[in-house]
Design a protein around this motif. Structure first.
Motif, PDB file in Angstrom:
ATOM      1  N   VAL A 186       0.870  -1.185   0.000  1.00 32.03           N
ATOM      2  CA  VAL A 186       0.000   0.000   0.000  1.00 32.03           C
ATOM      3  C   VAL A 186       0.902   1.229   0.000  1.00 32.03           C
ATOM      4  O   VAL A 186       1.816   1.342   0.825  1.00 32.03           O
ATOM      5  CB  VAL A 186      -0.952   0.014   1.207  1.00 32.03           C
ATOM      6  CG1 VAL A 186      -1.807   1.287   1.194  1.00 32.03           C
ATOM      7  CG2 VAL A 186      -1.850  -1.217   1.182  1.00 32.03           C
ATOM      8  N   LEU A 187       0.652   2.117  -0.948  1.00 30.12           N
ATOM      9  CA  LEU A 187       1.486   3.291  -1.168  1.00 30.12           C
ATOM     10  C   LEU A 187       0.700   4.528  -0.741  1.00 30.12           C
ATOM     11  O   LEU A 187      -0.328   4.852  -1.333  1.00 30.12           O
ATOM     12  CB  LEU A 187       1.899   3.378  -2.638  1.00 30.12           C
ATOM     13  CG  LEU A 187       2.380   2.055  -3.275  1.00 30.12           C
ATOM     14  CD1 LEU A 187       2.759   2.267  -4.742  1.00 30.12           C
ATOM     15  CD2 LEU A 187       3.545   1.456  -2.498  1.00 30.12           C
ATOM     16  N   TRP A 188       1.182   5.202   0.271  1.00 27.52           N
ATOM     17  CA  TRP A 188       0.440   6.264   0.939  1.00 27.52           C
ATOM     18  C   TRP A 188       0.959   7.660   0.605  1.00 27.52           C
ATOM     19  O   TRP A 188       2.157   7.927   0.764  1.00 27.52           O
ATOM     20  CB  TRP A 188       0.567   6.113   2.451  1.00 27.52           C
ATOM     21  CG  TRP A 188      -0.105   4.948   3.078  1.00 27.52           C
ATOM     22  CD1 TRP A 188       0.337   3.654   3.104  1.00 27.52           C
ATOM     23  CD2 TRP A 188      -1.329   4.964   3.826  1.00 27.52           C
ATOM     24  NE1 TRP A 188      -0.537   2.872   3.823  1.00 27.52           N
ATOM     25  CE2 TRP A 188      -1.560   3.649   4.278  1.00 27.52           C
ATOM     26  CE3 TRP A 188      -2.227   5.972   4.175  1.00 27.52           C
ATOM     27  CZ2 TRP A 188      -2.665   3.304   5.043  1.00 27.52           C
ATOM     28  CZ3 TRP A 188      -3.331   5.639   4.937  1.00 27.52           C
ATOM     29  CH2 TRP A 188      -3.543   4.316   5.359  1.00 27.52           C
ATOM     30  N   ASP A 189       0.082   8.550   0.206  1.00 30.54           N
ATOM     31  CA  ASP A 189       0.376   9.974   0.273  1.00 30.54           C
ATOM     32  C   ASP A 189       0.352  10.398   1.739  1.00 30.54           C
ATOM     33  O   ASP A 189      -0.213   9.689   2.589  1.00 30.54           O
ATOM     34  CB  ASP A 189      -0.688  10.738  -0.527  1.00 30.54           C
ATOM     35  CG  ASP A 189      -0.564  12.243  -0.363  1.00 30.54           C
ATOM     36  OD1 ASP A 189       0.521  12.772  -0.652  1.00 30.54           O
ATOM     37  OD2 ASP A 189      -1.544  12.876   0.064  1.00 30.54           O
ATOM     38  N   MET A 190       0.940  11.546   2.041  1.00 28.20           N
ATOM     39  CA  MET A 190       0.978  12.001   3.432  1.00 28.20           C
ATOM     40  C   MET A 190       0.011  13.152   3.692  1.00 28.20           C
ATOM     41  O   MET A 190      -1.003  12.985   4.365  1.00 28.20           O
ATOM     42  CB  MET A 190       2.399  12.430   3.825  1.00 28.20           C
ATOM     43  CG  MET A 190       2.506  12.894   5.276  1.00 28.20           C
ATOM     44  SD  MET A 190       4.200  13.222   5.840  1.00 28.20           S
ATOM     45  CE  MET A 190       4.571  14.738   4.956  1.00 28.20           C
TER      46      MET A 190
END
Length: 240
Positions: free
Chosen positions: A30-34
């Protein structure tokens, strides 16, 4: 003559033969923006921009601030320099803004609904997570330090990529570092530029609009919140 099982044995036989539910499918990563996705830091950025512009004798409206959401920081800094009395270089503007936001986040981490809970569950299940943000490393470290060790297997920040969002490079870099196929991951984003970056990288993307609306894109599914979203829900959401 065959023995007849007693009631207790029959109960055990029934229990042992009961079908078990298959384990839910999970993303490879899972690739998360902040900013705006994990933490509600956009108001901090807007306040820092307003403070900087006003200190130079200018004005900075909410509408102008909203137009910067999701941009690479030096792009936003150049817009401020072009449209206000603020002087200096883009790098100097970024330093001033980010130091103010870092201070605010250390004072109070403004978690977005459901984000920390989902990060915790993914960690417990062994699903690797990456942070993919246009903020610079020093600000990403403030978030990292507020979470359990190892929450993020890798962190991609705006100061280490050549092309920022909406270019696909940030998400392609994260997937490459994790050794996973972008198409087997799920990205979480709150802005049009971020969602565009993830979709362009071939990552199935969940958009959680917050400060700004996200237009419809092929490969993007919009949800109102991450509150109540579980790890097992992610692939189902992107398949809608």
């Amino acid at each position: 003559m065959h023995a007849t099982p007693d009631a207790h044995d029959a109960h055990l036989d029934t229990r042992d033969s009961a079908p078990t539910s298959p384990a839910p499918r999970l993303p490879a990563a899972v690739l998360w923006d902040m900013d705006g996705t994990i933490v509600d830091s956009e108001p901090y950025w807007m306040a820092a921009e307003r403070e900087l512009v006003q200190s130079a004798g200018g004005t900075w409206t909410d509408e102008q601030a909203t137009q910067l959401v999701g941009n690479p920081l030096e792009v936003s800094a150049q817009i401020i320099l072009d449209r206000t009395p603020v002087t200096g270089t883009p790098a100097q503007v970024v330093d001033m803004l980010q130091s103010r936001v870092e201070e605010a986040m250390r004072s109070r981490m403004p978690w977005r609904p459901g984000a920390r809970e989902l990060l915790t569950e993914l960690g417990r299940l062994g699903v690797p997570c990456a942070l993919v943000t246009m903020s610079y490393a020093s600000l990403a470290e403030v978030l990292r330090d507020a979470l359990p060790d190892g929450t993020f297997a890798t962190i991609v920040t705006g100061d280490i990529v050549e092309h920022g969002k909406p270019h696909p490079e940030p998400y392609l870099t994260a997937a490459e570092r994790l050794g996973v196929d972008p198409g087997e991951c799920v990205a979480l984003e709150d802005s049009p530029t971020g969602a565009g970056s993830a979709v362009a990288a071939g990552v199935p993307t969940i958009g959680i609009p917050h400060i700004v609306e996200i237009p419809e894109l092929v490969g993007l599914t919009l949800v109102p919140t991450l509150d109540g979203v579980r790890a097992a829900d992610l692939l189902e959401i992107v398949r809608r």
